[in-house]
Design an enzyme around this catalytic site. Structure first.
Site, mmCIF file in Angstrom:
data_model
loop_
_atom_site.group_PDB
_atom_site.id
_atom_site.type_symbol
_atom_site.label_atom_id
_atom_site.label_comp_id
_atom_site.label_asym_id
_atom_site.label_seq_id
_atom_site.Cartn_x
_atom_site.Cartn_y
_atom_site.Cartn_z
ATOM 1 N N TYR A 50 0.824 -1.221 0.000
ATOM 2 C CA TYR A 50 0.000 0.000 0.000
ATOM 3 C C TYR A 50 0.859 1.272 0.000
ATOM 4 O O TYR A 50 0.403 2.309 0.481
ATOM 5 C CB TYR A 50 -0.927 -0.008 1.212
ATOM 6 C CG TYR A 50 -2.157 -0.904 1.037
ATOM 7 C CD1 TYR A 50 -3.136 -0.603 0.088
ATOM 8 C CD2 TYR A 50 -2.348 -2.029 1.819
ATOM 9 C CE1 TYR A 50 -4.259 -1.395 -0.071
ATOM 10 C CE2 TYR A 50 -3.480 -2.834 1.672
ATOM 11 C CZ TYR A 50 -4.428 -2.508 0.723
ATOM 12 O OH TYR A 50 -5.559 -3.286 0.561
ATOM 13 N N ASN A 113 -12.840 -3.634 5.018
ATOM 14 C CA ASN A 113 -13.851 -3.727 3.959
ATOM 15 C C ASN A 113 -13.794 -5.008 3.129
ATOM 16 O O ASN A 113 -14.159 -5.029 1.960
ATOM 17 C CB ASN A 113 -13.820 -2.474 3.074
ATOM 18 C CG ASN A 113 -12.515 -2.283 2.350
ATOM 19 O OD1 ASN A 113 -11.578 -3.044 2.537
ATOM 20 N ND2 ASN A 113 -12.443 -1.257 1.507
ATOM 21 N N GLU A 127 0.325 -5.506 -8.661
ATOM 22 C CA GLU A 127 -0.126 -6.178 -7.436
ATOM 23 C C GLU A 127 -0.026 -7.702 -7.558
ATOM 24 O O GLU A 127 0.355 -8.389 -6.606
ATOM 25 C CB GLU A 127 -1.551 -5.726 -7.110
ATOM 26 C CG GLU A 127 -1.585 -4.268 -6.680
ATOM 27 C CD GLU A 127 -2.974 -3.658 -6.602
ATOM 28 O OE1 GLU A 127 -3.073 -2.467 -6.279
ATOM 29 O OE2 GLU A 127 -3.981 -4.376 -6.864
HETATM 30 P P1 CMP Z 1 -8.447 -0.945 -0.750
HETATM 31 O O1 CMP Z 1 -9.304 -0.958 -1.948
HETATM 32 O O2 CMP Z 1 -7.776 -2.195 -0.351
HETATM 33 O O3 CMP Z 1 -7.332 0.175 -0.961
HETATM 34 C C1 CMP Z 1 -6.885 1.040 0.044
HETATM 35 C C2 CMP Z 1 -7.571 0.811 1.359
HETATM 36 O O4 CMP Z 1 -7.435 1.843 2.286
HETATM 37 C C3 CMP Z 1 -9.053 0.727 1.099
HETATM 38 O O5 CMP Z 1 -9.349 -0.472 0.473
HETATM 39 C C4 CMP Z 1 -9.615 0.906 2.489
HETATM 40 O O6 CMP Z 1 -9.717 -0.304 3.177
HETATM 41 C C5 CMP Z 1 -8.558 1.783 3.111
HETATM 42 N N1 CMP Z 1 -9.103 3.118 3.264
HETATM 43 C C6 CMP Z 1 -9.436 3.981 2.305
HETATM 44 N N2 CMP Z 1 -9.916 5.123 2.841
HETATM 45 C C7 CMP Z 1 -9.880 4.955 4.175
HETATM 46 C C8 CMP Z 1 -10.247 5.769 5.256
HETATM 47 N N3 CMP Z 1 -10.735 6.999 5.072
HETATM 48 N N4 CMP Z 1 -10.081 5.287 6.489
HETATM 49 C C9 CMP Z 1 -9.562 4.028 6.673
HETATM 50 N N5 CMP Z 1 -9.188 3.217 5.655
HETATM 51 C C10 CMP Z 1 -9.358 3.680 4.424
#
Ligand code: CMP
Length: 138
Positions: A50, A113, A127
């Protein structure tokens, strides 16, 4: 348009026993699995994956969470894979995810999520390369 995307089933979903149901939804949506592994990231590996979010306020929480338990990483194939998979998983924040999407069905919050899906063909390649050698994919 590429025919491959990359996904992770995240620690919240693996720990709640949702792995099988999520994979079932993915397969029923027409994806075939080109590579897959069950693994656990270190905090450093999660940070590298990330890296693009390193300056974001949620970066610390994100890498802590993503290294907190097992994940399933996979390369998936289907026509228009990247775009269609993002539709299948739903909005990043499950509160905004459409009915029937994976995040609506299985995710609890924006931080936890349930699944990741690549946001572009270029990132799908990067990735997938992060997790899989040439011997581990077909
Ligand atoms: P992902 O699609 O895996 O890519 C980046 C991740 O950062 C995203 O899913 C979320 O799980 C996380 N993320 C994005 N925005 C936020 C936020 N405002 N607060 C916490 N986690 C976040």
């Amino acid at each position: 348009m590429s025919n491959r995307t990359f996904t992770m089933i995240k620690p919240d979903a693996t720990s709640k026993g949702y792995t099988g149901a999520i994979l079932d939804q993915i397969i029923k949506a027409g994806y075939s699995v080109k590579a897959m592994k069950w693994t656990k990231l270190t905090i450093e590996q999660a940070g590298l994956f990330y890296d693009i979010h390193r300056e974001r306020p949620f970066f610390g929480d994100l890498v802590k969470f993503m290294s907190s338990g097992p994940i399933v990483a996979a390369i998936l194939e289907k026509e228009n894979a990247v775009e269609d998979f993002r539709t299948l998983i739903g909005a990043t924040n499950p509160a905004n995810a459409a009915e029937g999407t994976i995040r609506k069905n299985f995710a609890a919050s924006i931080g936890e999520n349930a699944v990741h899906g690549s946001d572009s063909d270029e990132n799908a390649q990067i990735e997938g390369d992060f997790f899989f050698s040439k011997l581990e994919r077909f």
